[in-house]
Design an enzyme around this catalytic site. Sequence first.
Site, PDB file in Angstrom:
ATOM      1  N   HIS A 172      52.404  27.750  52.503  1.00 23.23           N
ATOM      2  CA  HIS A 172      52.466  27.135  51.155  1.00 23.23           C
ATOM      3  C   HIS A 172      51.375  27.139  50.094  1.00 23.23           C
ATOM      4  CE1 HIS A 172      55.762  24.832  53.108  1.00 23.23           C
ATOM      5  NE2 HIS A 172      55.148  24.914  54.101  1.00 23.23           N
ATOM      6  N   SER A 293      40.001  47.299  31.663  1.00 25.40           N
ATOM      7  CA  SER A 293      40.345  46.313  30.199  1.00 25.40           C
ATOM      8  C   SER A 293      40.011  47.059  29.003  1.00 25.40           C
ATOM      9  CB  SER A 293      39.970  44.803  30.312  1.00 25.40           C
ATOM     10  OG  SER A 293      40.636  44.680  29.372  1.00 25.40           O
ATOM     11  N   LYS A 299      36.349  43.035  33.205  1.00 23.98           N
ATOM     12  CA  LYS A 299      37.584  42.747  34.143  1.00 23.98           C
ATOM     13  C   LYS A 299      37.688  44.808  34.881  1.00 23.98           C
ATOM     14  CE  LYS A 299      40.016  40.676  34.018  1.00 23.98           C
ATOM     15  NZ  LYS A 299      41.605  40.642  33.044  1.00 23.98           N
ATOM     16  N   GLU A 306      49.716  45.253  41.428  1.00 23.47           N
ATOM     17  CA  GLU A 306      50.538  44.990  40.805  1.00 23.47           C
ATOM     18  C   GLU A 306      52.072  45.419  40.611  1.00 23.47           C
ATOM     19  OE1 GLU A 306      48.958  42.208  37.740  1.00 23.47           O
ATOM     20  OE2 GLU A 306      47.173  43.811  38.112  1.00 23.47           O
TER      21      GLU A 306
END
Length: 478
Positions: A172, A293, A299, A306
């Site tokens: 979980h 970024s 970043k 992804e």
Amino acid sequence: MSEHDPASGRGSEPASGRPLWHGRFGEGPADELLAFTVSLPFDRRLAGDDLTGSRAHVQMLARVGLLTDDERTTVIKALDQVEAELTEDTFAFAPSDEDIHTAIERRVTEIAGPVGAKLHTGRSRNDQVALDLRLYLRREGRAVALRIHELQRVLLQRAGESTEIALPGYTHLQRAQPVLLSHHLLAHFWALSRDVDRWHDCLSRADVSPLGAGALAGSSLPLDPASVASALEFARPFENSLDAVSDRDFVAEALFIAALTQVHLSRLGEEIVLWSTDEFGFMQLSDAYATGSSMLPQKKNPDIAELARGKAGRLIGDLTGFLATLKSLPLAYNRDLQEDKEPLFDALDTCALSLSALAGLMATATFVDTAMTAGADSPFNAATDIAEHLVRQGTPFREAHAIVGTVVRQSVERGVPLDELISNDPRLGPDFLIFLEPGSAVRRRTTPGGAGPEPVALQFEKARERMDRQQTWLALEH
Ligand code: ARG
């Protein structure tokens, strides 16, 4: 190959060739028909397979006496020239070239003259395209399996370097029990290893030559499908001509394997995304496998992970879309089946790229053992072991579970450290503190297939055996 948009073709009777079926038709095809039905823009990549199939077909025609030796030589030479033109990018596509099969046959006839017109004897594009796609899949399916294997190798390598590192295992997405990092990485390894096995199964089932089925019913000519099958190194010829031209199970199976592999990659990708956050801090990506970024200078983003995750949606779409195309199609060939190629090419291309990108990312990432160890050593992760020790002393598990659960609740609610509560609890006591010793919990995972050093050492042996077995298959020609 020269760039040519077949959709821009003129309507009737294009100068460089007429449709293959022109005899039955009083006028040529409408522009709209060509624009809508054309498959050349995407089936051009079957050119090599189409030439392979055509050569085998011509040899068979000569063997059974439908072509003389001279005719065979002439047609084979024309096929060789077509191959050269395609390779050298000098092949001129004509507006009437509806697909790669018609383009090649047209050019063979231009080169070889009337003998070229014998190439299609006893053959239909229906069995021809089924053959081409099986030839494509047996090569490209194996190539994808090979890339899966490469990612497995990286995971195995990284797991081998990580036998001393424990991290919290989750259920979980809540910390549960510590596991070795090796064990965690090998869990992804096993999922991928099943994908390689699936390719093996799928490609053995797909190992059937459909050539000789004709349009749907075989031929009145003395064709010899078995000899074509063995010349092309297929395990067997088709058993039923209707099935041979309408069967696209191999496409659906390949799409499923690619989709499931991509789902596996999406789960790995999701963990990479989580682990590389400041919040987890378990993993740092190498600069070459991360992105920046455009606005936020600080970043470093896990775009590969992804996209591996995001593209799973696309592959699931390729699979479900194609199943919807197949559903309710009557026997035998229907033009709907032309819709098999784009999802198949897309799924295999996407999966192959994802695998290589993730292999590079995983090979070069740094695991932050301090953060993992700190999480693994969190005292609550030992709760189950404490309950299990009570069980060894005779307490029923449910009761032991309640005792330890209560102590954990008190620790959380009152902010008292767990070790203090354990020492002072009459049902537990200082003897139980050994369970909280840093690094100890993972070593207690001793059962077969478990997350501790002993079973993981055995698991490595099994994993290497599996790799060798799959390597033997992957190294074979077909
Ligand atoms: N381009 C077609 C396909 O991909 C080739 C077969 C066409 N057959 C036919 N009967 N129109 O399916």
